[in-house]
Design a protein around this motif. Structure first.
Motif, PDB file in Angstrom:
ATOM      1  N   UNK A   1      -5.189 -11.189  13.011  1.00  0.00           N
ATOM      2  CA  UNK A   1      -4.921 -12.712  12.940  1.00  0.00           C
ATOM      3  C   UNK A   1      -4.574 -12.909  11.299  1.00  0.00           C
ATOM      4  N   UNK A   2      -3.675 -14.081  11.367  1.00  0.00           N
ATOM      5  CA  UNK A   2      -3.202 -14.506   9.999  1.00  0.00           C
ATOM      6  C   UNK A   2      -2.304 -13.607   9.454  1.00  0.00           C
ATOM      7  N   UNK A   3      -1.728 -12.475   9.691  1.00  0.00           N
ATOM      8  CA  UNK A   3      -0.673 -11.618   9.232  1.00  0.00           C
ATOM      9  C   UNK A   3       0.690 -12.402   9.542  1.00  0.00           C
ATOM     10  N   UNK A   4       1.400 -12.867   8.595  1.00  0.00           N
ATOM     11  CA  UNK A   4       2.638 -13.528   8.902  1.00  0.00           C
ATOM     12  C   UNK A   4       3.949 -12.548   9.011  1.00  0.00           C
ATOM     13  N   UNK A   5       3.728 -11.528   8.365  1.00  0.00           N
ATOM     14  CA  UNK A   5       4.980 -10.510   7.966  1.00  0.00           C
ATOM     15  C   UNK A   5       4.171  -9.035   7.643  1.00  0.00           C
ATOM     16  N   UNK A   6       4.845  -8.160   8.181  1.00  0.00           N
ATOM     17  CA  UNK A   6       4.520  -6.799   8.053  1.00  0.00           C
ATOM     18  C   UNK A   6       5.636  -5.612   8.103  1.00  0.00           C
TER      19      UNK A   6
ATOM     20  N   UNK B   1       0.920  -1.085  -0.015  1.00  0.00           N
ATOM     21  CA  UNK B   1       0.064   0.132  -0.038  1.00  0.00           C
ATOM     22  C   UNK B   1       0.880   1.338  -0.133  1.00  0.00           C
ATOM     23  N   UNK B   2       0.985   2.091  -1.010  1.00  0.00           N
ATOM     24  CA  UNK B   2       1.621   3.365  -1.286  1.00  0.00           C
ATOM     25  C   UNK B   2       0.873   4.257  -0.560  1.00  0.00           C
ATOM     26  N   UNK B   3       1.467   5.219   0.381  1.00  0.00           N
ATOM     27  CA  UNK B   3       0.894   6.183   0.973  1.00  0.00           C
ATOM     28  C   UNK B   3       1.347   7.681   0.740  1.00  0.00           C
ATOM     29  N   UNK B   4       0.687   8.432   0.690  1.00  0.00           N
ATOM     30  CA  UNK B   4       1.007   9.838   0.542  1.00  0.00           C
ATOM     31  C   UNK B   4       2.046  10.301   1.594  1.00  0.00           C
ATOM     32  N   UNK B   5       1.768   9.959   2.979  1.00  0.00           N
ATOM     33  CA  UNK B   5       2.898  10.329   3.866  1.00  0.00           C
ATOM     34  C   UNK B   5       3.284   9.277   4.511  1.00  0.00           C
ATOM     35  N   UNK B   6       4.337   9.466   5.511  1.00  0.00           N
ATOM     36  CA  UNK B   6       4.762   8.389   6.140  1.00  0.00           C
ATOM     37  C   UNK B   6       3.994   7.867   7.532  1.00  0.00           C
ATOM     38  N   UNK B   7       3.627   6.681   7.626  1.00  0.00           N
ATOM     39  CA  UNK B   7       2.622   6.308   8.690  1.00  0.00           C
ATOM     40  C   UNK B   7       3.496   6.301  10.150  1.00  0.00           C
ATOM     41  N   UNK B   8       2.729   6.543  11.302  1.00  0.00           N
ATOM     42  CA  UNK B   8       3.459   6.314  12.674  1.00  0.00           C
ATOM     43  C   UNK B   8       4.028   4.975  12.545  1.00  0.00           C
ATOM     44  N   UNK B   9       5.296   4.942  13.437  1.00  0.00           N
ATOM     45  CA  UNK B   9       6.080   3.886  13.480  1.00  0.00           C
ATOM     46  C   UNK B   9       5.152   2.649  14.092  1.00  0.00           C
ATOM     47  N   UNK B  10       4.331   2.670  14.864  1.00  0.00           N
ATOM     48  CA  UNK B  10       3.388   1.589  15.607  1.00  0.00           C
ATOM     49  C   UNK B  10       2.579   1.003  14.734  1.00  0.00           C
ATOM     50  N   UNK B  11       2.486   1.709  13.422  1.00  0.00           N
ATOM     51  CA  UNK B  11       1.220   1.055  12.529  1.00  0.00           C
ATOM     52  C   UNK B  11       1.713  -0.406  12.259  1.00  0.00           C
ATOM     53  N   UNK B  12       2.839  -0.860  11.949  1.00  0.00           N
ATOM     54  CA  UNK B  12       3.323  -1.955  11.620  1.00  0.00           C
ATOM     55  C   UNK B  12       2.891  -3.005  12.870  1.00  0.00           C
ATOM     56  N   UNK B  13       3.123  -2.424  13.857  1.00  0.00           N
ATOM     57  CA  UNK B  13       2.616  -3.448  15.379  1.00  0.00           C
ATOM     58  C   UNK B  13       1.518  -3.448  15.486  1.00  0.00           C
ATOM     59  N   UNK B  14       0.456  -2.514  14.741  1.00  0.00           N
ATOM     60  CA  UNK B  14      -1.072  -2.695  14.792  1.00  0.00           C
ATOM     61  C   UNK B  14      -1.379  -3.844  13.901  1.00  0.00           C
TER      62      UNK B  14
END
Length: 218
Positions: free
Chosen positions: A205-210, A187-200
């Motif tokens: 469920x069923x996400x193997x890698x982000x 997913x390409x974003x217009x701005x950088x997402x907060x660092x914690x978005x990967x943790x979220x």
């Protein structure tokens, strides 16, 4: 008058015999590092076609290795990178495959991620596959990448998390190996997402890698 080498003149895009083979190579290494986002102890490069045939003269190998270690196109350490780094195991192989772009490379990191990419000209690059999944990532956008079990609702779940941060989605692409199998989404974003978005996202469920792939600097 002293003869200058390719690495003696460096700007935001490296100046030399071929920016495709030099600046592009560095940026491919940097993108692979950003995608992998973990410590790198071993890396294997397989260069194709023009990359394989003329890479020595253009410093392609140095560029790829420097990029995977986090060096930018303006870092003068690049020209001596193999003398400076001793704690990362590396290997280069070379091949001809006319089905591949002339400036193509496969990068395998720590035996658990394979990233393929192309240097498309003027220092611009494109990542074309990650662990066998088709992608088209240029490094011109901050990008969220995830691997997950293919099932209904995953796209809306992830996009709602991003939109809850008031971040606009520039584009979204998915691929899967089979229905109900492993899938990928970037997913390409217009701005950088907060660092914690990967943790979220990782807690779905069923996400193997982000991971969040940061936009490459010019």
């Amino acid at each position: 008058m002293n003869k200058k080498t390719l690495f003696d003149v460096i700007s935001p895009i490296m100046v030399g015999p071929s920016s495709s083979h030099t600046a592009g190579a560095i940026r491919l290494g940097l993108m692979a590092r950003n995608i992998y986002s973990k410590p790198i102890k071993k890396v294997y490069f397989k260069l194709y076609n023009s990359f394989a045939q003329t890479g020595f003269g253009h410093g392609t190998q140095k560029g790829l290795f420097a990029g995977i270690l986090g060096h930018s196109v303006s870092d003068m350490k690049i020209k001596n990178i193999f003398d400076l780094v001793k704690d990362v195991e590396y290997k280069f192989e070379y091949a001809e495959d006319l089905s591949r772009h002339p400036n193509s490379v496969d990068i395998e990191i720590n035996d658990d991620m394979k990233i393929s990419g192309e240097s498309v000209g003027a220092g611009e690059i494109k990542i074309t596959s990650i662990n066998g999944f088709s992608v088209s990532i240029s490094g011109n956008y901050h990008t969220i990448l995830l691997m997950y079990k293919d099932k209904p609702g995953m796209i809306s779940t992830v996009s709602n998390i991003i939109q809850s941060q008031n971040i606009n989605i520039a584009s979204l692409h998915c691929d899967r190996n089979e229905k109900g199998g492993t899938a990928s989404m970037y997913i390409a974003l217009d701005v950088q997402a907060p660092d914690n978005i990967v943790d979220i996202i990782s807690k779905i469920d069923d996400v193997y890698f982000a991971t969040q792939i940061r936009k490459l600097e010019v």
